[in-house]
Write an enzyme that holds these catalytic residues in place. Sequence first.
Site, PDB file in Angstrom:
ATOM      1  N   LYS A  76     -11.418  -0.231  -1.145  1.00  0.00           N
ATOM      2  CA  LYS A  76     -10.560   0.272  -2.223  1.00  0.00           C
ATOM      3  C   LYS A  76     -11.294   0.122  -3.559  1.00  0.00           C
ATOM      4  CE  LYS A  76      -7.533  -0.020   1.214  1.00  0.00           C
ATOM      5  NZ  LYS A  76      -7.912  -0.426   2.573  1.00  0.00           N
ATOM      6  N   HIS A 103      -5.072  -3.908  -1.722  1.00  0.00           N
ATOM      7  CA  HIS A 103      -4.742  -3.005  -2.821  1.00  0.00           C
ATOM      8  C   HIS A 103      -4.497  -3.730  -4.146  1.00  0.00           C
ATOM      9  CE1 HIS A 103      -4.344   0.718  -0.411  1.00  0.00           C
ATOM     10  NE2 HIS A 103      -4.049  -0.129   0.551  1.00  0.00           N
ATOM     11  N   SER A 146       0.790  -1.223   0.000  1.00  0.00           N
ATOM     12  CA  SER A 146       0.000   0.000   0.000  1.00  0.00           C
ATOM     13  C   SER A 146       0.822   1.273   0.000  1.00  0.00           C
ATOM     14  CB  SER A 146      -0.936   0.006   1.216  1.00  0.00           C
ATOM     15  OG  SER A 146      -0.188  -0.050   2.427  1.00  0.00           O
TER      16      SER A 146
END
Length: 460
Positions: free
Chosen positions: A294, A262, A234
Amino acid sequence: MSTNKAPKLLSTSERQAALAAVRRKKNTTQHTTPPNMRSAEAGPRPAPQFSALPGFQEMRLQKAAADLLGIENPFFRAHDKRAGATTQMDGTTYINFASYDYVGLNGHPAVIEAAKSAADYYGISASASRVVAGERPIHAELEAKVAALHGVDAAVAFVSGHATNVAAIGQLMQTNDLIVHDAYIHNSIVTGAKLSGAVRQAFPHNDFEALEAILASRAHKHDRVLIVVEGVYSMDGDYPDLPRLIELKQRYGAWLMVDEAHSLGVLGSTGRGLAEHFQEDPSAVDIWMGTFSKTLAGCGGYIAGSRDLVEYLKFTAPGFVFSVGLSPVLAASTSKAISVLLEEPGRVIRAQANGQYFLKAAQKAGLDTGVSRGCAVVPIMLGDSLKATVVAARLLQEGVNVLPIIYPAVPEKASRLRFFITSEHTHEQMDTAIAAIIKTLSDYEQDPISIAQLAGLMTS
């Protein structure tokens, strides 16, 4: 970008000097005797001060530095409405690189409509733990979609991504176990490992020779061994060698956990993550973890894997058993987001192409992008917290919203600007941002600021 002056890095002695200056400006009186050392005859023991907590003075230093430089706090900025490739703050529009919305689903009409319909049908809250009275059909639907997305048997949804790692690792591992994780791993995994009481050891980032050395020397001494990595890191935008990790975990009889927070929607031809990227059998990984906040534009987290794993966590993980269930509104919108992700593969293709475009353009401009591979996250390495904070503030004046990542979130000399690149950014927006970085860095290098100078200002 090459400059005539080397960046002035924050040394430990400089930070200590500035901290001392901040302390001298405080008007509060410190106890000369620690509260726990006072005798009963001395009277009631005063409560400890919150300002004595670890890290408090570092926080004060950062605020004092920003005040002296006339820089507004870059954190907790209020956005006027939905943030995407652009955002609006105080009525001004900025190119936005500070939001996770990797494939642009936060404003997708079908995702919004799913949330509205769920609110009308279920209400806002699950109203209780799912174990006792908070289960709704939409929870089972979401978990089935998550499991199918990863190509495994089952999944369980938690109300928080951070709490997912804390609860799962804290419950699965015991005091006689070993947890080995990448040095760049997320705080939630470290926190879960500490909660478990297991022995914990980090290996250098993506150094699998070092990982193997740890496993060879220690795995046989513990009942269970857990290897934990991230799908995309990240802070850095790179990813691990999954085939190598699978080979190591099989050789040493360990569990392998991959945090896909992510990487979902970012890696793989259809955005299914690390296993699809490497074309590996998803069942070769014991524990898939991910978040809904996300790519999927919601909030919460999940664990996916075998039915035994999921059933165990549903009945024993404190962060699930003793927590209210995921809001039906979020469950419904996230479920629809998964459908849209698979129905509109062009979003993943654009996100991947944009990540590569920004990475290559930044590198061509001479900017230091660290170890990033252009996977949604691209850092611009600046070297110290003060520089990163000043440059981020000046970029905002240039119409570019990007956040500084500073100590203690990263080591002092690894402070950076972190750019989130999404499917919705245009080449023009990315080019504008890179030009603004070059201009701002050039201006800064003409008149750099050191923390020693700030310490002098504080005492003047």
